[in-house]
Design a protein around this motif. Sequence first.
Motif, mmCIF file in Angstrom:
data_model
loop_
_atom_site.group_PDB
_atom_site.id
_atom_site.type_symbol
_atom_site.label_atom_id
_atom_site.label_comp_id
_atom_site.label_asym_id
_atom_site.label_seq_id
_atom_site.Cartn_x
_atom_site.Cartn_y
_atom_site.Cartn_z
ATOM 1 N N ILE A 1 0.838 -1.203 0.000
ATOM 2 C CA ILE A 1 0.000 0.000 0.000
ATOM 3 C C ILE A 1 0.873 1.254 0.000
ATOM 4 O O ILE A 1 0.631 2.195 -0.768
ATOM 5 C CB ILE A 1 -0.963 -0.004 1.196
ATOM 6 C CG1 ILE A 1 -2.033 -1.079 1.000
ATOM 7 C CG2 ILE A 1 -1.601 1.370 1.401
ATOM 8 C CD1 ILE A 1 -2.855 -1.358 2.240
ATOM 9 N N ALA A 2 1.899 1.277 0.836
ATOM 10 C CA ALA A 2 2.783 2.451 0.899
ATOM 11 C C ALA A 2 3.499 2.674 -0.431
ATOM 12 O O ALA A 2 3.581 3.819 -0.920
ATOM 13 C CB ALA A 2 3.803 2.274 2.022
ATOM 14 N N GLU A 3 4.007 1.620 -1.030
ATOM 15 C CA GLU A 3 4.704 1.754 -2.321
ATOM 16 C C GLU A 3 3.749 2.224 -3.413
ATOM 17 O O GLU A 3 4.101 3.076 -4.221
ATOM 18 C CB GLU A 3 5.345 0.423 -2.718
ATOM 19 C CG GLU A 3 6.577 0.076 -1.925
ATOM 20 C CD GLU A 3 7.714 1.044 -2.192
ATOM 21 O OE1 GLU A 3 7.900 1.484 -3.346
ATOM 22 O OE2 GLU A 3 8.418 1.374 -1.233
ATOM 23 N N LYS B 1 -6.981 -6.948 -8.509
ATOM 24 C CA LYS B 1 -7.992 -7.142 -7.475
ATOM 25 C C LYS B 1 -9.228 -7.836 -8.049
ATOM 26 O O LYS B 1 -9.823 -8.694 -7.400
ATOM 27 C CB LYS B 1 -8.362 -5.812 -6.829
ATOM 28 C CG LYS B 1 -7.247 -5.267 -5.963
ATOM 29 C CD LYS B 1 -7.655 -4.010 -5.259
ATOM 30 C CE LYS B 1 -6.523 -3.401 -4.489
ATOM 31 N NZ LYS B 1 -5.852 -4.250 -3.565
ATOM 32 N N THR B 2 -9.615 -7.469 -9.258
ATOM 33 C CA THR B 2 -10.769 -8.099 -9.899
ATOM 34 C C THR B 2 -10.507 -9.570 -10.166
ATOM 35 O O THR B 2 -11.367 -10.425 -9.900
ATOM 36 C CB THR B 2 -11.109 -7.365 -11.206
ATOM 37 O OG1 THR B 2 -11.314 -5.977 -10.919
ATOM 38 C CG2 THR B 2 -12.345 -7.941 -11.857
ATOM 39 N N LEU C 1 -4.206 0.948 -13.034
ATOM 40 C CA LEU C 1 -4.893 -0.035 -13.872
ATOM 41 C C LEU C 1 -4.516 -1.448 -13.466
ATOM 42 O O LEU C 1 -5.386 -2.324 -13.346
ATOM 43 C CB LEU C 1 -4.554 0.207 -15.345
ATOM 44 C CG LEU C 1 -5.240 -0.710 -16.349
ATOM 45 C CD1 LEU C 1 -6.746 -0.536 -16.291
ATOM 46 C CD2 LEU C 1 -4.719 -0.417 -17.752
ATOM 47 N N LEU C 2 -3.246 -1.685 -13.233
ATOM 48 C CA LEU C 2 -2.783 -3.006 -12.803
ATOM 49 C C LEU C 2 -3.403 -3.384 -11.457
ATOM 50 O O LEU C 2 -3.839 -4.523 -11.264
ATOM 51 C CB LEU C 2 -1.254 -3.015 -12.703
ATOM 52 C CG LEU C 2 -0.615 -4.328 -12.273
ATOM 53 C CD1 LEU C 2 -0.905 -5.427 -13.278
ATOM 54 C CD2 LEU C 2 0.883 -4.140 -12.110
ATOM 55 N N MET C 3 -3.471 -2.428 -10.551
ATOM 56 C CA MET C 3 -4.013 -2.680 -9.223
ATOM 57 C C MET C 3 -5.484 -3.119 -9.315
ATOM 58 O O MET C 3 -5.884 -4.111 -8.701
ATOM 59 C CB MET C 3 -3.892 -1.410 -8.374
ATOM 60 C CG MET C 3 -4.403 -1.543 -6.977
ATOM 61 S SD MET C 3 -4.078 -0.081 -5.963
ATOM 62 C CE MET C 3 -4.921 1.199 -6.846
#
Length: 94
Positions: free
Chosen positions: A25-27, A50-51, A44-46
């Motif tokens: 999360i910090a990065e 998650k999806t 977009l990657l994140m």
Amino acid sequence: MTSPLSWFTTGMQLARLGMDMQIVIAERMSRLARGDAAAGAEALLMVTEKTLALGEVNARLVKAAAAGRLDAVGPEIVALYGRKVRANRKRLMR
């Protein structure tokens, strides 16, 4: 029935997952704060990751429910998220 040791192991995995998540999360927040093209790609990657992870978890839950083994799927899901978070940590720390 699950053994007490398996719950301890799952608890330790959850603790490690929590620590790794804080680093990820910090990065990610520091990358997103830059606001450049790499930040957009990271966002977009994140969302995509998650999806896909949610789809994997749902598939495992349905499979476990059909087999009547919902009690055994928890550690498997923790391990799944742990692998994904550690991979993100490794990628983001480069």
